[in-house]
Design a protein around this motif. Structure first.
Motif, PDB file in Angstrom:
ATOM      1  N   LEU A  83      -1.391   0.389   1.766  1.00 57.08           N
ATOM      2  CA  LEU A  83      -1.392  -1.250   1.256  1.00 57.08           C
ATOM      3  C   LEU A  83      -2.132  -1.482   0.123  1.00 57.08           C
ATOM      4  O   LEU A  83      -3.553  -1.475   0.145  1.00 57.08           O
ATOM      5  CB  LEU A  83      -1.676  -2.239   2.430  1.00 57.08           C
ATOM      6  N   ARG A 130      -2.360  -3.553   9.330  1.00 56.63           N
ATOM      7  CA  ARG A 130      -3.594  -3.066   9.743  1.00 56.63           C
ATOM      8  C   ARG A 130      -3.440  -1.316   9.792  1.00 56.63           C
ATOM      9  O   ARG A 130      -4.237  -0.658   9.033  1.00 56.63           O
ATOM     10  CB  ARG A 130      -4.274  -3.389  11.097  1.00 56.63           C
ATOM     11  N   SER A 167      -1.104  -0.081   8.052  1.00 53.46           N
ATOM     12  CA  SER A 167      -0.748   0.393   6.576  1.00 53.46           C
ATOM     13  C   SER A 167      -2.103   0.295   5.622  1.00 53.46           C
ATOM     14  O   SER A 167      -2.115   1.470   4.952  1.00 53.46           O
ATOM     15  CB  SER A 167       0.204  -0.554   5.984  1.00 53.46           C
ATOM     16  N   ARG A 168      -2.847  -0.600   6.002  1.00 57.84           N
ATOM     17  CA  ARG A 168      -4.187  -0.670   5.405  1.00 57.84           C
ATOM     18  C   ARG A 168      -5.085   0.621   5.952  1.00 57.84           C
ATOM     19  O   ARG A 168      -5.548   1.194   4.928  1.00 57.84           O
ATOM     20  CB  ARG A 168      -4.784  -1.940   5.662  1.00 57.84           C
ATOM     21  N   ASP A 169      -4.956   0.923   6.977  1.00 60.24           N
ATOM     22  CA  ASP A 169      -5.781   2.204   7.444  1.00 60.24           C
ATOM     23  C   ASP A 169      -5.170   3.477   7.032  1.00 60.24           C
ATOM     24  O   ASP A 169      -6.115   4.439   6.823  1.00 60.24           O
ATOM     25  CB  ASP A 169      -5.845   2.106   9.095  1.00 60.24           C
ATOM     26  N   SER A 182      -4.616 -11.390   4.639  1.00 58.85           N
ATOM     27  CA  SER A 182      -5.726 -11.728   5.581  1.00 58.85           C
ATOM     28  C   SER A 182      -6.008 -13.281   5.660  1.00 58.85           C
ATOM     29  O   SER A 182      -6.432 -13.687   6.647  1.00 58.85           O
ATOM     30  CB  SER A 182      -7.024 -11.027   5.046  1.00 58.85           C
ATOM     31  N   SER A 187      -3.526  -6.982   0.262  1.00 63.80           N
ATOM     32  CA  SER A 187      -4.437  -7.153   1.607  1.00 63.80           C
ATOM     33  C   SER A 187      -5.202  -8.369   1.716  1.00 63.80           C
ATOM     34  O   SER A 187      -5.518  -9.134   2.903  1.00 63.80           O
ATOM     35  CB  SER A 187      -5.140  -5.860   1.432  1.00 63.80           C
TER      36      SER A 187
END
Length: 179
Positions: A150, A142, A144-146, A158, A154
């Motif tokens: 990423l 999360r 890394s995605r924010d 998920s 992703s």
């Protein structure tokens, strides 16, 4: 002068989490390799063809089987996940993940790559059997995605997390008699 503890952090936020099934898997690998060695030695002895050279070859075969069956030890701490095999240890910074690949073939694997060039690969069953490892990976992914790091995987991650969380929820319902 002492500092007050941070109320937002859990007591084990800095603790290292390890695969709790690793020791049993290691015992199984040792047992299988020793059982193969003993069985081959017994058959060779019964056939009357046992020699020192053949015993050495059978020991080498048992050792090779152990190396193949040796389970990877997955552990995670704040911001990192490590996989230790029989020969080397690899780690990734989960808050710097760039790629996540999940293969659902016969030998299912999760492959994580970070922006520092590190790469780890392990069996997704480890995450299914260890919710705390799953939580560490999810929190890092999360972050890394924010941060926009990423780039690939992703959605796969998920899906994997949702499937594993669903299994855990079903297990809780079955254990409590609600299902």
């Amino acid at each position: 002068m002492t500092q007050a503890p941070d109320a937002t952090r859990t007591p084990d936020a800095d603790a290292v989490v390890t695969d709790r099934c690793w020791a049993a898997d290691l015992r199984a690998a040792v047992f299988c390799s020793l059982a193969l060695f003993a069985l081959i030695m017994l058959v060779d002895f019964a056939a009357g063809s046992l020699s020192a050279v053949r015993a050495g070859l059978w020991a080498g075969l048992g050792a090779l089987l152990y190396v193949i069956l040796h389970p990877a030890r997955v552990s995670a701490g704040p911001g990192w996940l490590a996989v230790r095999g029989p020969l080397r240890r690899r780690h990734v910074c989960v808050s710097l993940l760039t790629t996540v690949r999940v293969s659902e073939t016969v030998a299912a694997r999760v492959v994580l790559c970070d922006s520092l060039g590190n790469r780890v690969e392990f069996d997704p069953r480890v995450l299914a059997e260890n919710p705390r490892l799953l939580h560490r990976l999810d929190a890092g992914a999360r972050a890394s995605r924010d941060a926009g790091l990423l780039r690939s995987g992703s959605v796969e991650l998920s899906r994997l997390l949702a499937r594993l969380d669903g299994r855990e929820a079903r297990a809780v319902f079955e254990a409590s008699g609600l299902r």
